[in-house]
Design a protein around this motif. Structure first.
Motif, PDB file in Angstrom:
ATOM      1  N   UNK A 141       0.300   4.791  -4.059  1.00 19.65           N
ATOM      2  CA  UNK A 141       1.692   4.337  -4.162  1.00 19.65           C
ATOM      3  C   UNK A 141       2.114   3.376  -3.067  1.00 19.65           C
ATOM      4  N   UNK A 142       1.551   3.532  -1.864  1.00 26.03           N
ATOM      5  CA  UNK A 142       1.968   2.667  -0.751  1.00 26.03           C
ATOM      6  C   UNK A 142       1.562   1.217  -0.951  1.00 26.03           C
ATOM      7  N   UNK A 143       0.607   0.959  -1.844  1.00 28.47           N
ATOM      8  CA  UNK A 143       0.176  -0.410  -2.110  1.00 28.47           C
ATOM      9  C   UNK A 143       0.735  -0.941  -3.427  1.00 28.47           C
ATOM     10  N   UNK A 144       1.671  -0.184  -4.023  1.00 31.18           N
ATOM     11  CA  UNK A 144       2.242  -0.555  -5.320  1.00 31.18           C
ATOM     12  C   UNK A 144       3.745  -0.740  -5.152  1.00 31.18           C
ATOM     13  N   UNK A 145       4.279  -1.824  -5.695  1.00 34.85           N
ATOM     14  CA  UNK A 145       5.719  -2.059  -5.625  1.00 34.85           C
ATOM     15  C   UNK A 145       6.462  -0.893  -6.287  1.00 34.85           C
ATOM     16  N   UNK A 146       7.567  -0.439  -5.688  1.00 37.26           N
ATOM     17  CA  UNK A 146       8.282   0.718  -6.241  1.00 37.26           C
ATOM     18  C   UNK A 146       8.627   0.578  -7.717  1.00 37.26           C
ATOM     19  N   UNK A 147       8.964  -0.643  -8.163  1.00 39.34           N
ATOM     20  CA  UNK A 147       9.326  -0.836  -9.564  1.00 39.34           C
ATOM     21  C   UNK A 147       8.124  -0.667 -10.507  1.00 39.34           C
ATOM     22  N   UNK A 148       6.897  -0.611  -9.909  1.00 40.21           N
ATOM     23  CA  UNK A 148       5.695  -0.430 -10.713  1.00 40.21           C
ATOM     24  C   UNK A 148       5.185   1.007 -10.670  1.00 40.21           C
ATOM     25  N   UNK A 149       5.908   1.893 -10.029  1.00 40.26           N
ATOM     26  CA  UNK A 149       5.447   3.281  -9.927  1.00 40.26           C
ATOM     27  C   UNK A 149       5.469   3.997 -11.276  1.00 40.26           C
ATOM     28  N   UNK A 150       6.231   3.479 -12.220  1.00 39.03           N
ATOM     29  CA  UNK A 150       6.138   3.917 -13.615  1.00 39.03           C
ATOM     30  C   UNK A 150       5.887   2.667 -14.444  1.00 39.03           C
ATOM     31  N   UNK A 151       4.747   2.633 -15.113  1.00 37.93           N
ATOM     32  CA  UNK A 151       4.369   1.430 -15.859  1.00 37.93           C
ATOM     33  C   UNK A 151       3.765   1.836 -17.190  1.00 37.93           C
ATOM     34  N   UNK A 152       4.267   1.241 -18.257  1.00 32.52           N
ATOM     35  CA  UNK A 152       3.699   1.440 -19.590  1.00 32.52           C
ATOM     36  C   UNK A 152       3.278   0.085 -20.141  1.00 32.52           C
ATOM     37  N   UNK A 153       2.059   0.033 -20.637  1.00 31.12           N
ATOM     38  CA  UNK A 153       1.569  -1.233 -21.184  1.00 31.12           C
ATOM     39  C   UNK A 153       0.519  -1.008 -22.242  1.00 31.12           C
ATOM     40  N   UNK A 154       0.039  -2.111 -22.828  1.00 33.21           N
ATOM     41  CA  UNK A 154      -0.959  -2.055 -23.890  1.00 33.21           C
ATOM     42  C   UNK A 154      -2.344  -2.344 -23.325  1.00 33.21           C
ATOM     43  N   UNK A 155      -3.322  -1.598 -23.820  1.00 43.73           N
ATOM     44  CA  UNK A 155      -4.673  -1.658 -23.268  1.00 43.73           C
ATOM     45  C   UNK A 155      -5.412  -2.925 -23.666  1.00 43.73           C
ATOM     46  N   UNK A 156      -6.124  -3.502 -22.692  1.00 44.26           N
ATOM     47  CA  UNK A 156      -7.166  -4.504 -22.918  1.00 44.26           C
ATOM     48  C   UNK A 156      -8.435  -3.910 -22.330  1.00 44.26           C
ATOM     49  N   UNK A 157      -9.395  -3.601 -23.184  1.00 39.96           N
ATOM     50  CA  UNK A 157     -10.533  -2.771 -22.800  1.00 39.96           C
ATOM     51  C   UNK A 157     -11.779  -3.619 -22.545  1.00 39.96           C
ATOM     52  N   UNK A 158     -12.459  -3.309 -21.426  1.00 40.73           N
ATOM     53  CA  UNK A 158     -13.692  -3.997 -21.049  1.00 40.73           C
ATOM     54  C   UNK A 158     -14.722  -2.967 -20.594  1.00 40.73           C
ATOM     55  N   UNK A 159     -15.960  -3.196 -20.982  1.00 41.51           N
ATOM     56  CA  UNK A 159     -17.033  -2.248 -20.670  1.00 41.51           C
ATOM     57  C   UNK A 159     -17.816  -2.607 -19.422  1.00 41.51           C
ATOM     58  N   UNK A 160     -17.317  -3.567 -18.640  1.00 39.36           N
ATOM     59  CA  UNK A 160     -17.936  -3.892 -17.359  1.00 39.36           C
ATOM     60  C   UNK A 160     -16.953  -4.682 -16.513  1.00 39.36           C
ATOM     61  N   UNK A 190      -5.757  18.128   8.207  1.00 40.15           N
ATOM     62  CA  UNK A 190      -5.185  17.104   9.094  1.00 40.15           C
ATOM     63  C   UNK A 190      -5.582  15.708   8.642  1.00 40.15           C
ATOM     64  N   UNK A 191      -6.847  15.554   8.232  1.00 43.21           N
ATOM     65  CA  UNK A 191      -7.322  14.244   7.784  1.00 43.21           C
ATOM     66  C   UNK A 191      -6.615  13.804   6.506  1.00 43.21           C
ATOM     67  N   UNK A 192      -6.423  14.733   5.575  1.00 39.34           N
ATOM     68  CA  UNK A 192      -5.684  14.403   4.343  1.00 39.34           C
ATOM     69  C   UNK A 192      -4.258  13.999   4.687  1.00 39.34           C
ATOM     70  N   UNK A 193      -3.660  14.711   5.624  1.00 38.14           N
ATOM     71  CA  UNK A 193      -2.297  14.401   6.059  1.00 38.14           C
ATOM     72  C   UNK A 193      -2.246  12.989   6.633  1.00 38.14           C
ATOM     73  N   UNK A 194      -3.227  12.656   7.460  1.00 42.31           N
ATOM     74  CA  UNK A 194      -3.282  11.335   8.079  1.00 42.31           C
ATOM     75  C   UNK A 194      -3.512  10.243   7.042  1.00 42.31           C
ATOM     76  N   UNK A 195      -4.384  10.506   6.084  1.00 39.42           N
ATOM     77  CA  UNK A 195      -4.652   9.557   5.009  1.00 39.42           C
ATOM     78  C   UNK A 195      -3.367   9.204   4.280  1.00 39.42           C
ATOM     79  N   UNK A 196      -2.576  10.214   3.956  1.00 38.21           N
ATOM     80  CA  UNK A 196      -1.328   9.997   3.237  1.00 38.21           C
ATOM     81  C   UNK A 196      -0.278   9.327   4.112  1.00 38.21           C
ATOM     82  N   UNK A 197      -0.195   9.736   5.353  1.00 36.33           N
ATOM     83  CA  UNK A 197       0.846   9.218   6.245  1.00 36.33           C
ATOM     84  C   UNK A 197       0.644   7.756   6.601  1.00 36.33           C
ATOM     85  N   UNK A 198      -0.601   7.275   6.478  1.00 36.45           N
ATOM     86  CA  UNK A 198      -0.901   5.887   6.842  1.00 36.45           C
ATOM     87  C   UNK A 198      -1.171   4.996   5.634  1.00 36.45           C
ATOM     88  N   UNK A 199      -1.135   5.556   4.423  1.00 33.43           N
ATOM     89  CA  UNK A 199      -1.417   4.747   3.240  1.00 33.43           C
ATOM     90  C   UNK A 199      -2.834   4.217   3.234  1.00 33.43           C
TER      91      UNK A 199
END
Length: 559
Positions: A393-412, A258-267
């Motif tokens: 997904x609820x906090x991400x714009x729909x057009x960003x639900x599939x995103x491909x990009x180039x890595x910029x890597x940071x160790x902190x 039930x808690x998982x269901x609620x987590x998903x249903x409310x974003x």
């Protein structure tokens, strides 16, 4: 026989009675159920600031119902104060300390029941872990959310507005003086932060689990109803002791579903996954079982509620629209209705008593006409995260639900933030922040500021950020956290190089590093884990014993 009776019988335990009597307790007090109040009050945490007053009301309820309250203090740290500095390393590890603290006090004094008072990010999960572990009558009572501040950027301001404003100042779109004026107004009073971040998510999930009274999660801290429900909580805990309704009858596999269901249903916050895994572990449920439940329930639960940061509405608006009982009423066909709750009744019985008021359908939709067909939390897997990772997904714009990009890597976290504010991140980049996991951080810090800075710099809809650390529940934009195994344990995230191509594909539930298996093997050859950042104190211990994020990042004893 009640637990407390066994250590207060005369004449063998006259010493114990004398201990209580030295503090003013009477024979009549010692004949009643002894109810602990674990209070995380402090002058450091806005969500805890009103808990002294809340505790007083709980005590009155306990006395009225024929019990004897005994209050004790428990630590609780503020995520907000710790953001973006060394303090954040201590926040997640504090969760185990809180659970241990409550366990020690309850068991050492053989209390009959416990009321757990807490409102904030790791405090509530720690208290829930204690309840699941102790298996005695328990109720969790939050102190309630704070109200929102003046409107800024088309929504009521809150404390995170200051971080977004900092990015706007750097981008030249906001004057410094306006930012400084907001310091006085965006947090107008105490309470857990007014947005649907981790704090309010965990309070909501506590109600969904049935360990908090209906409506108890989201009544604002300043409302008189908060005082009334505190009194009712005091009465109810005595009832639970007399009826022998224990936390393990409430927190179980069905209520966790039930808690998982609620987590998903409310974003709700992605941290909810980490914390429910930890609570499930205390209830004896394997993390792999829970992960499968997250994957399945996430794909079969529609998003029926949107609250800041997913909309302009804050927690006060959510509560006034019916709050968690209204959401659960909408989800009723999908819930396990036969689960026991702290009311002494089942979820189904509680929902029969729910009276629908003025529901704002811009906040809470129906099951038939949701905001989206799928829930607010997604588990991704792939060659970059063999044990899975989390996005929202609820906090991400729909057009960003599939995103491909180039890595910029940071160790902190710090080096990534410097690069963002220094203008080094460009549209199309995937910011990779590693060595911030449970062991490597240590403490699995939130990459809160990095995401807020991307938003303030105008890059929220053209970049992504992935990490073996965590995110705040108020973050939005394309982000993926909890990547497991973490870099410090030799997970694939340790071998990403600048320029590598990465794809985040939420509909397919995949995260992919576009390099060959042979290339990854070559990069991994000779990998030596970095030296621990802490070799003493609690973080030294935590970095040795912390489990993977896929197992809740708990302190884990091994054979």
């Amino acid at each position: 026989m009640r637990r407390s009776e066994s250590i207060l019988k005369r004449p063998d335990f006259s010493f114990n009675r004398g201990v209580y009597k030295s503090m003013g307790f009477s024979d009549k007090d010692l004949e009643k159920p002894i109810i602990g109040i674990a209070n995380t009050w402090s002058e450091l945490v806005p969500g805890s600031y009103n808990l002294r007053a809340v505790a007083d009301s709980v005590k009155r309820g306990i006395y009225a119902a024929g019990g004897t309250p005994v209050e004790f203090g428990v630590i609780g740290a503020c995520d907000g104060t710790a953001q973006g500095n060394e303090g954040m390393r201590f926040i997640l590890p504090s969760r185990d300390l809180i659970a241990n603290d409550v366990e020690v006090m309850v068991q050492a004094h053989q209390l009959d029941g416990i009321v757990l008072l807490g409102s904030c990010d790791k405090i509530v999960p720690g208290l829930l872990m204690a309840a699941a572990r102790l298996k005695l009558p328990a109720i969790l009572l939050p102190g309630g959310p704070m109200q929102g501040g003046p409107v800024f950027d088309e929504r009521a301001s809150d404390l995170t507005t200051l971080s977004e404003g900092c990015g706007m100042v750097r981008a030249g779109t906001l004057e410094e003086e306006e930012l400084y004026r907001m310091e006085n107004t965006c947090g107008p009073g105490c309470g857990s932060c007014s947005f649907y971040g981790t704090a309010n998510t965990m309070c909501a999930l506590s109600e969904g689990l049935g360990i908090t009274l209906p409506y108890g999660a989201l009544i604002p801290a300043v409302y008189a109803d908060r005082t009334r429900i505190a009194f009712e909580t005091g009465e109810k805990i005595v009832d639970l002791v007399l009826q022998d309704i224990t936390a393990d009858q409430i927190i179980n596999e069905k209520s966790l579903e039930n808690a998982i269901r609620l987590l998903n249903a409310t974003g709700g916050s992605t941290n909810g996954v980490l914390h429910l895994l930890a609570v499930a572990r205390e209830a004896g449920i394997d993390s792999k079982v829970m992960t499968e439940k997250f994957k399945e329930i996430g794909m079969t639960t529609p998003l029926v509620a949107k609250v800041n940061p997913s909309s302009k509405y804050n927690m006060e608006d959510f509560h006034n629209s019916g709050g968690i009982p209204q959401v659960m009423k909408e989800l009723e066909p999908l819930l396990n209705l036969d689960v026991m709750t702290v009311t002494g009744k089942t979820v189904g019985d509680n929902l029969k008593n729910h009276r629908e008021g003025r529901v704002n359908r811009e906040i809470i939709k129906t099951l038939e006409e949701p905001f989206s067909k799928f829930g607010g939390i997604a588990i991704l897997e792939g060659n970059l995260s063999p044990e899975g990772c989390i996005t929202k997904p609820s906090a991400i714009k729909p057009q960003m639900h599939v995103f491909t990009g180039t890595a910029r890597v940071f160790d902190s976290e710090e080096t990534a933030e410097e690069a963002i504010l220094g203008g080094e991140i460009q549209p199309g980049n995937v910011v990779v922040i590693r060595y911030e996991g449970p062991k490597g951080g240590p403490g699995m810090r939130e990459m809160y500021k990095a995401m807020k800075y991307l938003y303030g710099m105008g890059l929220a809809e053209s970049t992504a950020l992935i990490t073996d650390g965590r995110f705040s529940g108020t973050n939005n934009g394309c982000f993926v956290g909890h990547i497991s195994p973490e870099a410090a344990e030799g997970g694939p995230i340790a071998f990403i190089q600048d320029g590598d191509e990465i794809t985040v594909d939420i509909p397919a539930q995949r995260i992919t590093l576009h390099v060959t298996d042979e290339t990854l093997k070559e990069r991994k050859a000779g990998f030596v884990p970095p030296k621990p950042k802490y070799t003493s104190g609690y973080l030294g211990l935590y970095s040795k014993l912390a489990a993977s994020a896929s197992r809740g990042a708990v302190v884990e004893l091994t054979d």
